[in-house]
Design an enzyme around this catalytic site. Structure first.
Site, PDB file in Angstrom:
ATOM      1  N   SER A  63      43.433   7.432  39.433  1.00  0.00           N
ATOM      2  CA  SER A  63      42.196   6.859  38.900  1.00  0.00           C
ATOM      3  C   SER A  63      42.293   5.348  38.791  1.00  0.00           C
ATOM      4  CB  SER A  63      41.899   7.439  37.509  1.00  0.00           C
ATOM      5  OG  SER A  63      41.676   8.816  37.600  1.00  0.00           O
ATOM      6  N   SER A 104      49.913  13.298  40.635  1.00  0.00           N
ATOM      7  CA  SER A 104      49.533  14.396  41.541  1.00  0.00           C
ATOM      8  C   SER A 104      49.709  14.018  43.001  1.00  0.00           C
ATOM      9  CB  SER A 104      48.071  14.776  41.316  1.00  0.00           C
ATOM     10  OG  SER A 104      47.882  15.253  40.011  1.00  0.00           O
ATOM     11  N   GLY A 119      50.303   7.631  38.880  1.00  0.00           N
ATOM     12  CA  GLY A 119      50.506   8.295  40.163  1.00  0.00           C
ATOM     13  C   GLY A 119      51.368   9.536  40.012  1.00  0.00           C
ATOM     14  N   GLU A 150      48.460  11.993  25.674  1.00  0.00           N
ATOM     15  CA  GLU A 150      47.231  12.295  26.392  1.00  0.00           C
ATOM     16  C   GLU A 150      46.357  13.232  25.559  1.00  0.00           C
ATOM     17  OE1 GLU A 150      47.895  13.243  30.503  1.00  0.00           O
ATOM     18  OE2 GLU A 150      46.383  14.806  30.438  1.00  0.00           O
TER      19      GLU A 150
END
Lengths: 380, 325
Positions: A157, A125, A123, A240
Site C-alpha cells: 500500500s 505478501s 512489503g 495492527e
C-alpha cells in the site's frame, strides 16, 4: 498524562484549529489531495505536541501511554479530518521498528515518519504467499556490507508515496518456512525497486505490485536478527490490532452516525430501518467494547497475542453490517447516485468488501480461534 | 456506584453460588440457599457486579432460581425478600406488564416460580405515558401451571384482570427504566453463562467424536461454527462487563441483545455439532437450549431489541459514542 485531560486539551486544540485542519477538498478528494492533507494534519499534531505523546523519547516522542495515540486517531477520525489509511502504516510499523531496529537507526528514521513528513509501506505478501505468509520467496543474499534483495511483492500500500518499506525476505533455504525469514528496512528509491499500481474495484490505486532486482540494503537496516523476521512480523500483529483498529472503529462510528442522520431525515421510521440500524450499532458497540479492553491491556504492559483475532473478526462484522445497512436503507444510492455524498457511500461500501480479506482473511482468523483459543487440535 | 467487591471474594462467591445452584434444582430451595449465602447483602453492596456473578452462575448451571425478582425489586428501590415477587414484561417486551382499563388493571406478563410462595407481587403499569408502581396480593397471580417449552425453568406467562381496589399504589423510588436496565444486564450474564456451557459441550463432543477415522473437531466447517460462537460470546461479554462501569440504559439494552444473539447462535451451532445426540432428551443440551429461548424473551430479545435501539437512535438523529477509552 491522564487520558481524559489529554482528550479535553486535544478537543480544545482541534476546535481552535478546525479551519486549518479541515480537508480543503469536497467529498473524498483524490488520493494526492488526501495524502497531502494527511501530512498537513500529522505535522500540525506533531508540532503542537499532541502527535508526540505515546511515543518514546528515543524517537523524539513525549512518552506516556499508547492510549494517547489511540485518542488522537479517534478524535481525528470522528471529525473526518484525515484519511486513516496512511496513518495506519505508522501505528502498524513504527512500534515494531522502535523495538527491533538498531537504536540509532530508529532514532534517525522514525521521527520524520511519525511527523507525517514521509510515508512508509509494508512489503509482506507475495503472489504465492497471501494467507500463508511463511512461504514467501523474495530472497536476500549476503553481499559486501549488506544484502541483495530480489523477488516480487504484492498489495504494497502507498508505495508511490513512500520513502521506506519494511520488507520480509527469505534468507534461509527455500523450504525454511518461518525459520528462514528476515526483516529489512529498505529505501524505496534504491536502484532496482520498481512497481506497478493495482487498481482496486473502488477505483483507487491503493496498492501496487513491487519488483526487487538486486536491490542493495545495508547491514544497518536489519530489523531484529538475521532469520528472526517471523518474530518481527508477529510483533507487528498486536499493534495492527489495537491502536489501528481503534482508529478505524472511530471512522465506522462517524459513518454510522451519518447513516442514522440520513435515515432520520428521510422520515423512514419502519421496523426494517430501525432493526438494520440497531443491528449495525450493536456490532459496532461489541467491537468498540472489545477493542477498548484490548487498548487497556496493551497500555497495562500485557503481551497481546492470538486473542486479537477476535477483535479482527468483530471489526470485520461491524464494517460489513454497517455498509449492508447503508445499501439496504439508502435505496439505490450505492448503485445509481453520483453526488459527492453518494460517491462516498459507494466508495466506503465497496471498500468494506476488503475487510474480511486484508490483515489475514476471515477464514484464517477463525482457524486461529479454533486452534489456539478453543484448543480443537490440528485441522484435517 | 458502590465500592466494587474484591476479585478474590467474588471468585469465592461465584463458586459458592454455582455449588448451591447445582445442589438445589428446585427454584424455591435454590432461592433459599442463595439467600443463606448472602445474595441479598451482595445485591445491596454491589448490585451490578453481584447480579453479574449470580446470573453467570445461573446460566452455567441452568438453575431455575428466581433471582430476577430480587434484581428488579432492588432496582425499584424495594427491600427484597423471598416473600416478594415481580411481574415482568410480556415476552420480547420492555414496557410494563400492565395497563389500566377503567376500574381494573389488565396484566399480561411473566412471573417466576417465586410467585407461588410469595405474599406480595410488584406490578408496574403504564397509563398516560407514565409508569406507576403498585403491590398486589401474590395469590391473585398464583396457580398458573409451569408449562411451555421449559417446564423446569422459573418463568411462566400470566394474564389477569385485577380490580382496582386490590391494588396498593406505591411511591416510585427507582425508575422503571433503571429496573429494565438492571434486569437486562443480569440476564445478559445468564445468557452468556448458558452459551459458554453449550459451547463447552459441543467442543468436547467434537474432540471425542470420531468419523471417517478422525475427530470431527478436525473439520473446518465444525471449527468455524465453534469459533463464530466464541467470537459472539466474547464480544457480548465485553459489553456486559462494560455495564459494570456505565449505567447507560442503552448500553444495557445492547448487552442483552448481543448476549441473546450470542446464546441463540451458539445454541444453533452447538446443536449442529452435537448432531443426533443433541436432538435427544438423553443429552442435557436441550435443557440449556430451551432455557436460552426463554431467557432471550425476557426484557426484550435479540429479535426485538435492535428495533428498540434503532428507534432510539433515529429519535436522536445520531449515534451516541458509548464506549470510552
Amino acid at each position: 498524562m491522564d487520558p481524559e485531560t489529554f482528550r479535553r486539551d486535544l478537543e480544545a486544540w482541534l476546535d481552535a484549529n478546525d479551519e486549518e485542519l479541515s480537508p480543503p477538498y469536497e467529498g473524498a478528494g483524490s488520493m494526492d489531495e488526501q495524502i497531502a492533507h494527511y501530512s498537513l494534519v500529522k505535522r500540525a499534531l506533531y508540532d503542537s505536541g499532541f502527535g508526540r505523546y505515546g511515543w518514546p523519547e528515543s524517537v523524539n516522542g513525549l512518552g506516556g501511554s499508547p492510549l494517547l495515540r489511540a485518542i488522537v486517531g479517534e478524535e481525528i477520525n470522528l471529525r473526518g479530518l484525515a484519511d486513516p489509511s496512511p496513518w495506519t502504516m505508522i501505528e502498524v510499523l513504527a512500534p515494531t521498528v522502535i523495538d527491533f531496529a538498531r537504536p540509532e537507526i530508529a532514532a534517525r528514521l522514525v521521527p520524520p515518519f511519525i511527523r507525517g513528513d514521509e510515508m512508509w509501506c509494508q512489503g509482506f505478501s507475495e503472489p504465492d504467499a497471501g494467507s500463508d505468509l511463511a512461504s514467501i520467496s523474495c530472497r536476500a543474499d549476503k553481499t559486501d556490507g549488506g544484502w541483495a534483495v530480489s523477488g516480487q511483492k504484492i498489495w504494497t500500500s502507498f508505495i508511490q508515496y513512500a520513502r521506506r518499506c519494511v520488507l520480509l525476505v527469505r534468507t534461509g533455504e527455500p523450504g525454511s518456512a518461518h525459520r528462514g525469514i528476515t526483516a529489512l528496512l529498505v529505501d524505496v528509491d534504491s536502484p532496482g525497486v520498481s512497481y506497478s499500481p493495482i487498481e482496486t474495484m473502488h477505483g483507487r490505486h491503493d496498492f501496487a505490485e513491487v519488483h526487487y532486482d538486486e536491490v542493495f540494503v545495508p547491514d544497518e537496516r536489519l530489523i531484529g536478527e538475521e532469520n528472526g523476521g517471523w518474530q518481527v512480523a508477529m510483533d507487528i500483529l498486536p499493534y495492527e490490532r489495537s491502536t489501528t483498529f481503534w482508529h478505524r472503529g472511530a471512522l465506522l462510528h462517524r459513518r454510522f452516525s451519518d447513516l442514522v442522520a440520513q435515515v432520520a431525515a428521510s422520515g423512514d421510521r419502519s421496523d426494517t430501518a430501525a432493526r438494520a440500524l440497531g443491528q449495525a450499532f450493536q456490532s459496532l458497540v461489541a467491537f468498540r467494547s472489545r477493542s477498548r479492553d484490548t487498548q487497556h491491556r496493551l497500555a497495562g504492559g500485557q503481551q497481546l497475542g492470538v486473542e486479537t483475532s477476535i477483535d479482527k473478526i468483530l471489526i470485520t462484522s461491524a464494517e460489513l453490517d454497517l455498509f449492508k445497512a447503508v445499501r439496504d436503507l439508502l435505496g439505490g444510492v450505492v448503485e445509481f447516485d453520483d453526488d459527492l455524498a453518494a460517491a462516498m457511500w459507494r466508495t466506503d461500501y465497496l471498500y468494506s468488501k476488503a475487510a474480511p480479506i486484508y490483515g489475514g482473511t476471515a477464514e484464517i482468523q477463525r482457524n486461529i480461534v479454533a486452534r489456539r483459543l478453543l484448543d480443537l487440535g490440528p485441522e484435517s | 456506584m458502590s465500592e466494587l467487591v474484591e476479585a478474590a471474594d467474588l471468585a469465592l462467591l461465584a463458586n459458592g453460588f454455582e455449588a448451591a445452584m447445582a445442589e438445589a434444582p428446585d427454584p424455591g430451595e435454590a432461592d433459599q440457599a442463595l439467600y443463606d449465602l448472602g445474595w441479598a447483602d451482595l445485591l445491596d453492596a454491589a448490585p451490578t457486579q453481584g447480579a453479574a456473578i449470580a446470573f453467570s452462575a445461573l446460566g452455567k448451571t441452568n438453575s431455575a432460581a428466581s433471582l430476577l425478582d430480587d434484581v428488579v425489586a432492588h432496582a425499584l428501590g424495594m427491600d427484597i425478600s423471598l416473600a416478594l415477587c415481580v411481574v415482568f414484561p410480556a415476552p420480547h417486551q420492555t414496557i410494563p406488564p400492565a395497563c389500566r382499563h377503567g376500574n381494573a388493571v389488565v396484566v399480561d406478563g411473566l412471573v417466576s416460580a417465586r410467585v407461588e410462595s410469595a405474599a406480595t407481587a410488584v406490578l408496574a403499569s403504564e397509563a398516560e405515558g407514565s409508569v406507576g408502581l403498585a403491590t398486589i396480593d401474590a395469590t391473585l397471580l398464583q396457580g398458573s401451571a409451569a408449562g411451555g417449552v421449559d417446564p423446569g425453568g422459573a418463568f411462566r406467562r400470566v394474564t389477569a384482570e385485577i380490580p382496582a381496589d386490590a391494588i396498593s399504589l406505591m411511591a416510585n423510588q427507582g425508575t422503571w427504566d433503571s429496573a429494565v436496565a438492571a434486569a437486562q444486564v443480569a440476564l445478559a450474564h445468564q445468557l452468556l453463562g448458558e452459551a459458554r456451557w453449550m459451547l463447552a459441550e459441543a467442543r468436547q463432543h467434537a474432540i471425542d467424536r470420531v468419523q471417517f477415522g478422525r475427530a470431527v473437531a478436525s473439520f473446518q466447517a465444525i471449527r468455524h461454527k465453534l469459533a463464530e460462537s466464541l467470537v459472539l460470546i466474547e464480544g457480548a461479554e465485553s459489553v456486559a462487563q462494560g455495564c459494570l462501569h456505565d449505567p447507560d440504559p442503552l448500553l444495557a439494552a445492547l448487552a442483552k441483545s448481543l448476549a441473546g444473539q450470542a446464546a441463540l447462535t451458539t445454541a444453533t451451532h452447538a446443536q449442529q455439532v452435537l448432531a443426533g445426540i443433541g436432538f435427544t432428551a438423553e443429552h442435557q443440551f436441550h435443557r440449556w437450549m430451551k432455557r436460552t429461548l426463554v431467557i432471550d424473551t425476557l426484557f426484550g430479545s435479540a429479535g426485538s431489541l435492535p428495533i428498540e435501539i434503532g428507534n432510539k437512535l433515529l429519535s436522536q438523529d445520531s449515534a451516541p459514542r458509548l464506549i470510552q477509552l
